[in-house]
Design an enzyme around this catalytic site. Structure first.
Site, PDB file in Angstrom:
ATOM      1  N   PRO A 293      65.354  14.515  42.668  1.00 44.90           N
ATOM      2  CA  PRO A 293      65.753  13.654  43.798  1.00 44.90           C
ATOM      3  C   PRO A 293      66.757  14.262  44.772  1.00 44.90           C
ATOM      4  O   PRO A 293      66.992  13.693  45.836  1.00 44.90           O
ATOM      5  CB  PRO A 293      66.366  12.434  43.103  1.00 44.90           C
ATOM      6  CG  PRO A 293      66.783  12.920  41.755  1.00 44.90           C
ATOM      7  CD  PRO A 293      65.838  14.009  41.372  1.00 44.90           C
ATOM      8  N   TYR A 385      66.264  19.164  55.427  1.00 45.58           N
ATOM      9  CA  TYR A 385      66.721  17.817  55.076  1.00 45.58           C
ATOM     10  C   TYR A 385      66.075  16.748  55.969  1.00 45.58           C
ATOM     11  O   TYR A 385      65.642  15.709  55.488  1.00 45.58           O
ATOM     12  CB  TYR A 385      68.255  17.733  55.154  1.00 45.58           C
ATOM     13  CG  TYR A 385      68.801  16.521  54.432  1.00 45.58           C
ATOM     14  CD1 TYR A 385      69.212  16.599  53.106  1.00 45.58           C
ATOM     15  CD2 TYR A 385      68.883  15.281  55.067  1.00 45.58           C
ATOM     16  CE1 TYR A 385      69.680  15.478  52.428  1.00 45.58           C
ATOM     17  CE2 TYR A 385      69.354  14.159  54.404  1.00 45.58           C
ATOM     18  CZ  TYR A 385      69.754  14.270  53.082  1.00 45.58           C
ATOM     19  OH  TYR A 385      70.205  13.149  52.414  1.00 45.58           O
TER      20      TYR A 385
HETATM   21  C1  PHB Z   1      69.455   7.347  47.131  1.00 48.36           C
HETATM   22  O1  PHB Z   1      69.027   6.783  46.107  1.00 48.36           O
HETATM   23  O2  PHB Z   1      70.009   6.699  48.033  1.00 48.36           O
HETATM   24  C2  PHB Z   1      69.337   8.810  47.282  1.00 48.36           C
HETATM   25  C3  PHB Z   1      68.798   9.573  46.272  1.00 48.36           C
HETATM   26  C4  PHB Z   1      68.699  10.946  46.424  1.00 48.36           C
HETATM   27  C5  PHB Z   1      69.156  11.530  47.604  1.00 48.36           C
HETATM   28  C6  PHB Z   1      69.655  10.768  48.613  1.00 48.36           C
HETATM   29  C7  PHB Z   1      69.756   9.410  48.462  1.00 48.36           C
HETATM   30  O3  PHB Z   1      69.090  12.874  47.748  1.00 48.36           O
END
Ligand code: PHB
Ligand code: APR
Length: 392
Positions: A293, A385
């Site tokens: 993630p 990004y």
């Molecule tokens: C989120 O759950 O808000 C989240 C997860 C991973 C990321 C950014 C935001 O890289």
């Protein structure tokens, strides 16, 4: 029963595809193993690239994301005790991301599907895919104690990493690539204002931390943890203490805590299955690939797969051309592998690995220092990004 495209899975991939096909006049039925409420109970990331926002708009479901989503022009990197801003907007030629939860995207898609009167079969058990190597594929499933068969022209396998679609492909026709990381993310959702108005990605000697949000009053925080840990052993207080210990003094002081609405541990994995098409079966989203993630690419990659598939199928039905669907797998995989590379790199840079040691920590900090001081390096982070270009 008969339809043009049978879609397996009512996650964001399946629902977005269904909505886009519907707008193009292509009939589709979604078959989902769980209930709608179960699907909405899953908490996932919440950063949308412009490409994803554009697809939501084309599907007619961007209204709430535009009104309630938070446009973000930068992120912060915290390392060696200090925060540094990456100007995503300035470095990417004016692009930005929208912070809006995947749960809300799914809810908007479900509501639009219901409003359009389109069929979704929830709680379908023992879903099976047949004859997708020929010209008359079928999907069978059990619902209400009865077995049903759905005939279609194409099957879209949008049923996630554990789904049946990829498993239905003969093993010899599939090549898989995988990397499992030796840690997880412990995440908490809470109704407290975010500690900062931009996301903070933190590299610390205690491990990675991420400060994210869902709105001005709802925060999403994560800390890197060992995969041996049990979420039951993490009280809210223990979580907040660990998060605070990984922040810089100013953020630690500003951090507002509160009761968790959700708390869970997620594993981190990179995975790709090639190719993404077998005869009349197309894999899209998590059914074909998983990213860790860090950088929030999962939903965005799923959306770009769906964008290619929708265009390919619209071309097939509208112009009687197979060019788009024939190119589907290769075109998707080019973008998939770049997002795999970015997510792997960002994960490797930000986390504490068991064999890193003090040397590894210093090397990470040196790379981070280079990243925030070199315009070339910051630009590379920013363009990945905000999302690499799509080829449509
Ligand atoms: C989120 O759950 O808000 C989240 C997860 C991973 C990321 C950014 C935001 O890289
Ligand atoms: N039959 C029918 N449906 C199934 C089956 C099956 N055998 N197996 C799984 N499903 C359903 C799941 O219950 C789920 O609702 O398929 C859906 C897949 O949804 P997701 O896992 O959310 O995958 P996807 O729609 O590709 O979304 C990708 O979601 O998983 C995150 O990080 C990922 O953000 C990314 C995005």
């Amino acid at each position: 029963m008969r339809t043009q495209v049978a879609i397996i899975g009512a996650g964001p991939s399946g629902l977005l595809l269904g909505q886009l096909l519907h707008k193009a006049g292509i009939a589709n039925i979604v078959i989902e193993r769980q209930s709608g409420d179960y699907v909405l109970g899953r908490i996932r990331a919440g950063v949308l690239e412009q490409v994803t926002m554009d697809l939501l708009a084309q599907a007619g479901v961007a209204e709430r994301a535009l009104a309630e989503g938070l446009p973000h022009d930068g992120i912060e990197l915290l390392f060696a005790g200090q925060r540094h801003r990456i100007d995503l907007h300035g470095l990417s030629g004016g692009k930005r991301v929208t912070v809006y939860g995947q749960t809300e995207v799914t809810r908007d898609l479900m509501e639009a599907r219901a409003a359009a009167g389109l069929t979704t079969v929830y709680q379908a058990a023992d879903v099976q895919l047949h004859d997708f190597d020929g010209s008359n594929p079928t999907v069978s499933y059990t619902q209400g104690g009865q077995r049903h068969a759905l005939q279609c022209d194409f099957i879209a396998g949008c049923d996630g990493y554990h789904g049946i679609s990829r498993q239905s492909v003969p093993a010899a026709a599939l090549r898989t690539y995988e990397k499992v990381y030796p840690f997880g993310w412990l995440g908490v959702l809470a109704d407290v204002p975010p500690v900062s108005h931009e996301l903070i990605y933190a590299n610390t000697e205690r491990g990675f931390a991420l400060c994210s949000m869902r709105s001005e009053s709802r925060s999403r925080y994560y800390v890197q943890c060992s995969m041996d840990e049990q979420v039951e052993n993490w009280s809210d207080e223990a979580f907040w203490n660990e998060l605070r210990a990984r922040l810089d003094p100013q953020a630690a002081e500003r951090l507002i805590t509160g009761p968790s609405l959700e708390k869970s541990i997620a594993p981190l994995r990179s995975f790709v299955a090639e190719p993404m098409r077998f005869g009349r079966l197309f894999l899209a989203g998590d059914a074909a690939h998983i990213v860790p993630p860090t950088g929030a690419k999962g939903l965005n990659l799923a959306a770009s797969d769906v964008g290619y598939l929708w265009r390919g199928l619209a071309e097939y039905y509208g112009e009687k051309s197979s060019v788009g669907i024939d190119r589907y797998s290769d075109t998707c995989l080019r973008r998939v592998w770049k997002a795999e590379r970015f997510s792997w790199w960002f994960t490797s840079l930000m986390h504490r690995f068991p064999d890193n040691g003090p040397f590894g920590q210093k090397i990470q900090e040196a790379e981070l220092d280079y990243l925030v001081r070199s315009q070339a390096a910051s630009t590379s982070l920013a363009e990945n990004y905000v999302g690499l270009p799509v080829e449509w």
